[in-house]
Every structure is written in structure tokens, then in C-alpha cells.
Scaffold this active site. Structure first.
Site, mmCIF file in Angstrom:
data_model
loop_
_atom_site.group_PDB
_atom_site.id
_atom_site.type_symbol
_atom_site.label_atom_id
_atom_site.label_comp_id
_atom_site.label_asym_id
_atom_site.label_seq_id
_atom_site.Cartn_x
_atom_site.Cartn_y
_atom_site.Cartn_z
ATOM 1 N N CYS A 56 -6.811 -1.287 66.219
ATOM 2 C CA CYS A 56 -6.461 -0.405 67.333
ATOM 3 C C CYS A 56 -5.072 -0.705 67.870
ATOM 4 O O CYS A 56 -4.374 0.199 68.343
ATOM 5 C CB CYS A 56 -7.501 -0.514 68.446
ATOM 6 S SG CYS A 56 -7.662 -2.170 69.170
ATOM 7 N N HIS A 426 -9.547 -3.134 74.027
ATOM 8 C CA HIS A 426 -9.284 -2.015 73.131
ATOM 9 C C HIS A 426 -8.009 -1.319 73.571
ATOM 10 O O HIS A 426 -7.739 -1.159 74.771
ATOM 11 C CB HIS A 426 -10.452 -1.023 73.141
ATOM 12 C CG HIS A 426 -10.240 0.153 72.247
ATOM 13 N ND1 HIS A 426 -10.233 0.063 70.874
ATOM 14 C CD2 HIS A 426 -10.012 1.463 72.548
ATOM 15 C CE1 HIS A 426 -10.021 1.258 70.359
ATOM 16 N NE2 HIS A 426 -9.888 2.123 71.351
#
Length: 618
Positions: A56, A426
Site C-alpha cells: 500500500c 494503511h
């Protein structure tokens, strides 16, 4: 035999579907897709990136870079330049006996621009317009980056800023290596031209050969060299800027020589408070900083002069007096010319006796990059642990940088956000939904049609004169209703006339209604600036249609229906963004982006161009 109605209908439907399919295959994204179709309910999207190994932090940075127009222009220009120069220009390394084989291979790879080419291919794939949900992988670019550094990218240390740093530094090194290779090749061409010119001059010594800077093989390449330097400076690496720091003594007011450093991104420290602004973070980097207990070079030299003057007064021998007078003369000359120069052969007083001063340290940006990448450092390090600073940082959509005389305005194009703690979380990115020329030609048909109509059918009627509502002039208003005058009005002039009804104050809805009622009473033909319906055969405009925010010129009867409908379509403000979390993509607004104050981690601003307006909608 007569065909049945059902058979005829089936044949007609099949032919229509075949025609639509052929048109969509050979000419997609124009009528069916619609760049700015407001009445289409089809959900538009962009290409996503798969996350197979905790990627990510890589995906978010690549999606943010894909939305930067100046970066894509640079990649196209740089690779096209390398293609025109030929591979032999960038495969040759400067001959140096001390240059090792490993260093030669590294320099050759920098000149070839492996990472630059891989990034362009990656961003081109991300900027495709998918007709269905599409997800690709960043594996090819990662492999090219790992090959360039001869190491694997660790998934344990997931930091988007570190990944962005190594990518930008690599791109910057490849740009400078390619520029040096071009200069070296140009110097070799100039040397060969000079050698051939000297040989021809020796053969025909009786004739005088005059060479000019015309760029020919027998001419001097000075003009080409200067032009190439201008091109490289104008279209240089868009992230590269220069910062200057300078120190000033608060006692003697001596200013040190400025120290310039290049940067590809800026790291700003987020203060440990509940909320702050991006401007406050910039103040921590660019504001004047005062430092105590600093030994100024000029004050140190003046202190040495005072000490040696006292020694000269106590000197008894002539040799000591001559030596001290010579040292004092050299010290005073250094004070007047350059206090920072190192003086050899002079015995200075002990450093403990030199007085300490208070200095001011100034920081400023001297060369503004086209694209500025800002990293908000949220790390808080203690002796035993580290944590994340979750302070709110408000950031503007338009960012001013520089002083009063050198102020530059930047526009927010993308951000990268981080959710979670300092050790886990994230990354997701926000990217503005727009396209810059040369990737599009906005209003190409309208400008061509208007210019052609103005050149072929010039209006013989005078320009309409707008009068105040307090003193209407029926004759002046009546001249506005002629068909020739209506046909010669462009969209811009019509909208300007519709909004500037009363001189000296802005137009309101009341003044617009008064203007329409006055024109309807004083003329037989009605001109409604707020009408959206097409003109009739008599050149009149119907007032039964809806009221858009601006007037639209009457389309030509010979123009295609698709072109006229697209000309009449209103343009939305550029308030569309993509919120991208790996392969999950959804649309959002600018207010949603500016609301990510706790999670914002990287910001990408692009220098505003007054003559370049982006179009809405990818």
C-alpha cells in the site's frame, strides 16, 4: 413475399447493435463514454493497483504521481529527447583511468534512464481510461527499481516517504547524468568540427575561412549549446528546487556567504499540539532562527586584532613589533575582505577567550520547483519508544510560497494519507480528477466554429450598447434584436453582456429580469440570454426552456447533433477527486480531501500556470 413485422424489427435491432458495437470498438470514449457526460449514469473509475505483499505504501505514491501533469510532461520530453539523441550518446562513459568498472556500469545505467522509462510506462498504464473495473500490478516498476539499486525493497519498513525519496532521487540523478552525457557528446562534436576546420585552413592557407554559429558541421556549436542549456533548464526535473541558508551575527551584523542546497522534497516537522496549519509547519523550516553561543568569524578576527594590539604595545624587540604589525595588517585585511578565509602563519588567541555571539539563521527557497512534494513528519521519538503525532494539520487548496516580490502559487493535486499507529497502518491516496494539455484539447470544435463564423460571416450591425435600467433607450435595445447581430455574438460576449447589465455594480437577478422585460416590450423579437432552447427559423429565441447559469451561442443548423449538444453542455467546477485504496476506488470532493487533517502524510502541489486550464473529468 412480404416480410413479417417482427422479422423486420429483429433485423433492424440487430443492425443497430452491430453498428453501435463497431463504432464503440473503432472510436471509443467519444459519444458513448462521454468525457464530460452529465446525463450518463455509468459509474466512471480509474485503474487500481493490486496489493499482494503489503504494497500500500508503494501503490499510494504511484497513484499520487500519476495525477501530476508536469511530471508526465517531463517523462515524455526526457524519453523523446533520449530517443532522438540515440543510444550511443548515453552508452558512452567518460574515459577515466581511476574510474572502476562497477562505477562505470552505475554511471552508464544512470545515463540510460532505466527508472525514468519504467516510471513513464507505469504512469501511462495508471492513466488509462478503463471501460470496466481494472486492476494492475506495480511489479514491473518495482523490479526496475530493485535492479537500479541492486537490492530488494523491504516490506517490513513500510514508509511511503522513504519510497518517494528514493524514487525522486533516482529520477533526479538520471536526469543530471543524461544532461552531462548530452553536453559531453556536444563537446565532442564541437572538437571534431574545430579539427576539420583547422585541417582545411592548413590546406588552403591563402584563403580566409569564416565560420559562424549556424549549427552546421563546419560551424561553432555555441548557439546549439546555449539553446540546449536553455531547454534543459526550462524542462528540468520538476521536483528539483534549491534552498538557501544564511547566517547573520547580531553583534557585528556580518552576513556569512549563503549556502545553497538542492532538494526534491521538503520535510516539515508537525508540532506536538492538538491542531496546527501547514503554514505553521513551514514557519518551522523557513522562519528566522536565533542561536546563542556562536563564535562569529569576524568577531574572532577583531578579538585577535585587539589582543595583538595590546601585545604590540608591550613588545620590546624590533622583531616582535614587526611580526605583530604584519599579523595585525593581515587580520584587518581579512576583516575588510573575507572574514571566513583561513589565515596561515598567525597564532590566534585561545578559543576559550573568544567572545560568543547571538546569530540569526535565515532559510528561503531560491529556486521554486514545478511540483513540490511535502512530507509531514509525524514521528515522536523518545528514549525507549516511538509514537505517531496525531495532530490535525489543516492545508489549503492553493498554497502561496516565497516573499512578496517572489511569491508563487501552488495548487493541490494529490495527497497520501496514513491510518493507524506508528508501527502499523494503511496508506491511501487522493488524486484530483483532471487532464492537462497536451493530453486533451478543450473546446476545440467550439473555438474553430466561432473563428470560422466570425471570419466568413462578419456582422454589419454595430455592437449592442447596454444602458442602465433607470434610462432605457428603445432604439438602442431594438438594434439588439436583429438576426445578423445575434448570429455574430460569441459565447463569451453573450455571457458578458448578460452579466454586466448595470454599469458600476454587479448584475443581480432583479436587474436581469428588468432587462428581459424591457427588451420584450421595446422589440418585436425577443432575446433571452438565459434560454437554453435552440433558435427558430425566424432567428428568435424561445423562453420556455430552463435557465442555465450562462448563455450559449446558437449552434449552426449544419453542425452535427453530438457537437451541438456538447457545446451547450455546462462545465462543472473542478471539484472531482478519486479516493484510492489499492484496488478500491471511489469518487469524492475537495471538501473530503481537505478534511483529512489527522491522516495527511504527503502533499503534492503543482505550480499554477495562468495560461493553462485543466479540464474536468478523466
Amino acid at each position: 413475399m412480404q416480410e413479417k413485422p417482427t422479422t423486420v424489427a429483429a433485423y433492424a435491432a440487430g443492425a443497430s447493435l452491430a453498428a453501435v458495437a463497431l463504432f464503440y470498438v473503432f472510436g471509443p470514449n467519444y459519444t458513448i463514454d462521454g468525457d464530460e457526460s452529465n446525463d450518463s449514469n455509468r459509474k466512471k473509475s480509474i485503474v487500481g493497483l493490486s496489493n499482494l505483499a503489503n504494497d500500500c505504501f508503494i501503490n499510494s505514491v504511484l497513484q499520487a504521481l500519476a495525477g501530476l501533469g508536469d511530471l508526465r510532461v517531463y517523462l515524455i520530453h526526457e524519453l523523446h529527447r533520449r530517443q532522438l539523441d540515440g543510444p550511443e550518446t548515453y552508452n558512452v562513459v567518460a574515459s577515466d583511468d581511476e574510474l572502476s568498472a562497477a562505477r562505470s556500469d552505475k554511471l552508464r545505467e544512470l545515463q540510460q534512464g532505466i527508472t525514468t522509462r519504467a516510471l513513464k510506462e507505469m504512469l501511462d498504464r495508471l492513466n488509462e481510461r478503463p471501460i470496466y473495473k481494472k486492476t494492475i500490478s506495480a511489479r514491473d516498476f518495482i523490479q526496475a527499481l530493485e535492479y537500479a539499486f541492486r537490492t530488494r525493497i523491504s516490506r517490513n519498513q513500510q514508509d511511503a516517504q522513504e519510497f518517494l525519496q528514493i524514487v525522486l532521487e533516482r529520477l533526479c540523478d538520471e536526469y543530471h547524468a543524461g544532461a552531462r552525457a548530452r553536453q559531453r557528446a556536444l563537446g565532442a562534436i564541437g572538437a571534431a568540427a574545430s579539427t576539420s576546420a583547422e585541417g582545411s585552413a592548413q590546406e588552403s592557407s591563402s584563403e580566409v575561412e569564416v565560420r559562424i554559429d549556424d549549427g552546421s558541421p563546419n560551424g561553432l556549436p555555441a548557439i546549439i549549446d546555449t539553446k540546449l542549456k536553455e531547454i534543459d533548464q526550462e524542462s528540468g526535473f520538476p521536483f528539483e528546487g534549491k534552498m538557501e541558508s544564511q547566517i547573520e551575527c547580531q553583534f557585528c551584523h556580518y552576513q556569512y556567504k549563503p549556502n545553497q542546497t538542492a532538494f526534491v522534497n521538503l520535510t516539515l516537522q508537525v508540532p506536538q499540539k492538538s491542531s496546527t496549519t501547514l503554514g505553521s509547519c513551514f514557519d518551522g523550516l523557513l522562519k528566522t532562527e536565533y542561536i546563542e553561543d556562536f563564535r562569529c568569524d569576524r568577531c574572532s578576527l577583531q578579538h585577535a586584532v585587539d589582543v595583538k594590539s595590546k601585545e604590540l604595545a608591550r613588545a620590546r624587540t624590533q622583531d616582535d613589533q614587526d611580526r605583530l604589525e604584519q599579523e595585525i595588517s593581515r587580520l584587518r585585511e581579512a576583516i575588510e575582505t573575507d572574514p571566513e578565509v583561513e589565515l596561515e602563519g598567525i597564532v590566534f588567541p585561545p578559543s576559550q577567550t573568544v567572545p560568543k555571539r547571538r546569530i540569526a539563521r535565515h532559510m528561503r527557497i531560491t529556486a521554486f520547483p514545478k511540483v513540490i512534494a511535502i512530507h509531514l513528519s509525524r514521528s515522536i521519538f523518545d528514549r525507549s519508544s516511538s509514537s505517531k503525532n496525531a495532530a490535525k494539520v489543516s492545508f489549503p487548496e492553493r498554497l502561496p510560497l516565497g516573499g512578496i516580490l517572489t511569491q508563487k502559487w501552488y495548487k493541490l493535486l494529490a495527497i497520501v494519507c496514513h491510518k493507524g499507529s506508528h508501527h502499523s497502518g494503511h496508506y491511501e491516496s487522493f488524486r484530483r480528477n483532471h487532464i492537462y494539455p497536451p493530453f486533451s484539447t478543450p473546446e476545440a470544435f467550439s473555438s474553430y466554429a466561432q473563428s470560422r463564423a466570425a471570419s466568413e460571416n462578419p456582422s454589419a450591425a454595430p455592437s449592442p450598447r447596454i444602458i442602465p435600467r433607470s434610462s432605457p433607450d428603445p432604439e438602442a435595445i431594438g438594434s439588439l434584436s436583429t438576426a445578423d447581430s445575434l448570429a455574430s455574438l460569441s459565447g463569451a460576449s453573450a455571457s458578458a453582456s448578460a452579466t454586466q447589465l448595470t454599469p458600476g455594480r454587479p448584475a443581480t437577478s432583479g436587474s436581469r429580469r428588468s432587462f428581459q422585460s424591457t427588451t420584450s416590450r421595446s422589440s418585436k423579437q425577443t432575446l433571452s440570454p438565459t434560454s437554453d432552447s435552440p433558435a427558430t427559423d425566424q432567428g428568435r429565441w424561445s423562453g420556455s426552456g430552463p435557465r442555465p447559469s450562462r448563455s450559449i451561442p446558437r449552434p449552426s443548423q449544419d453542425a452535427p447533433t453530438g457537437v451541438s449538444s456538447r457545446l451547450r453542455r455546462r462545465r462543472k467546477p473542478n471539484d472531482r477527486w478519486w479516493r484510492i485504496s489499492d484496488e478500491k476506488i471511489k469518487e469524492c470532493k475537495t471538501s473530503d480531501v481537505l478534511g483529512m487533517q489527522r491522516e495527511v502524510y504527503l502533499l503534492f502541489y503543482e505550480l499554477e500556470k495562468p495560461d493553462l486550464n485543466p479540464t474536468e473529468g478523466v
